[in-house]
Design an enzyme around this catalytic site. Sequence first.
Site, PDB file in Angstrom:
ATOM      1  CG  HIS A 178      -0.413   0.257   2.338  1.00 41.22           C
ATOM      2  ND1 HIS A 178       0.469   1.325   3.119  1.00 41.22           N
ATOM      3  CD2 HIS A 178      -0.172  -0.861   3.499  1.00 41.22           C
ATOM      4  CE1 HIS A 178       0.792   0.968   4.112  1.00 41.22           C
ATOM      5  NE2 HIS A 178       0.477  -0.019   4.586  1.00 41.22           N
TER       6      HIS A 178
ATOM      7  CB  CYS B  73       1.633  -3.236   5.373  1.00 45.45           C
ATOM      8  SG  CYS B  73       0.038  -3.616   5.995  1.00 45.45           S
TER       9      CYS B  73
END
Length: 405
Positions: A326, A344
């Site tokens: 992301h 992440c």
Amino acid sequence: MALVLGLATACGGSSGGGDGGGGTTTKGDDGAPQVTIAPANGDGKARPDQGVTVMAAGGKLGDVSVKLKGVDVPGSLSSDKTKWRSNWTLQPGGSYQVSATATSDKGKSVTATSAFRTTRSTAATRVNNVVPSQNETVGTGMPVFVQFNKAVPEKAKPAIERAIEISSTTPTEGAWRWLSAGESFNGLPSVVFRPKHPWKARQTVTVKVHFAGLKIGDNVFGDRDTVRTFKIGDSHVVNINARTHRAVVKKNGQTVRTWGVSLGSGGDVQGDGVDHLLTTSGVHLTMDHVRLERMRPPGKKKGDPGWYDEKVPWATRISNSGEYIHQNMDDPTCLGNRNCSHGCVRSPANDAQWFFHWSYRGDLVTITGTKRSLQWTNGWGYWQLPFSKWTSGGALGKPITTSHA
């Protein structure tokens, strides 16, 4: 529906009567063959798992027609042309019409016609969904899911596996594995097909689940068939290294983009003994795309140390434990230099947005260099299992090769 037996012979003749039992036998004049059709003519509660069988004695079968609502039911004729059998089980509550002609060596023929209806008793266990979606283009690592609304009885699993017909443009070796609700990525009991090696790019795959009429429990049967056709797109392979802090993306073997990333910083070992701030190493698959994803730490509530509640753009999910590729929303100096994310793969805005739009579901994303391994039940981590172990989880316990589409 009126259930009747019609009869015609080349030279005239007589017929045997239907008794509602195992079959109806028809015989023509002396020297003409005898034809037996099962289920019996007039049967109103035929078992759909038994299919349709047509047999000839004293001659060979020629034309055999079995229809449901005017549509031909596929079947196979034996090499000696004395037996015809439907390929799959029958639709519960279906009204079938059968016509068969047999001819003796001396040229005498008999034609038998029959009509019956199958029982309406369907099982509570049903196919909930098949993934991928109809006409979807997916990555070369994509598994095929047949998902059920509830647990499937163990006795029914072998028949279900045999009744799933999978074809592809390029014949591909793979295997089915059963997953419990707890092992499934979305809580639905499933049987999942995984290729031994990634799919060849740019081909079409069709999955036909011949569920209708399968015996699922005592005197209850599968309700309906399901068909999905989807496409395998270009080969997309992503390699992310936690030590070099780089993502390298390849399309059909050629590097098309690279960028600096920041992975999980670590340092949050919870009661389960897992450091939830570490990114998992292993072969992931892209699972879905969310334009703006709300992210919060697992196992924590507002006010706890390490709590956060953020809305993050251009989020491509790669596991069930909250890992995404992301857009970076924090210190940009981490990208390409340090691991400072919550687990992440933080990326520059332009790269995260590009990947969001470019990637398919089922693209292979391999992460290396962290101290936390991806578990095979975490999202679509199925490539973490050796193929032999994957295969052992099937009811039949052996690989299959897809038929040519």
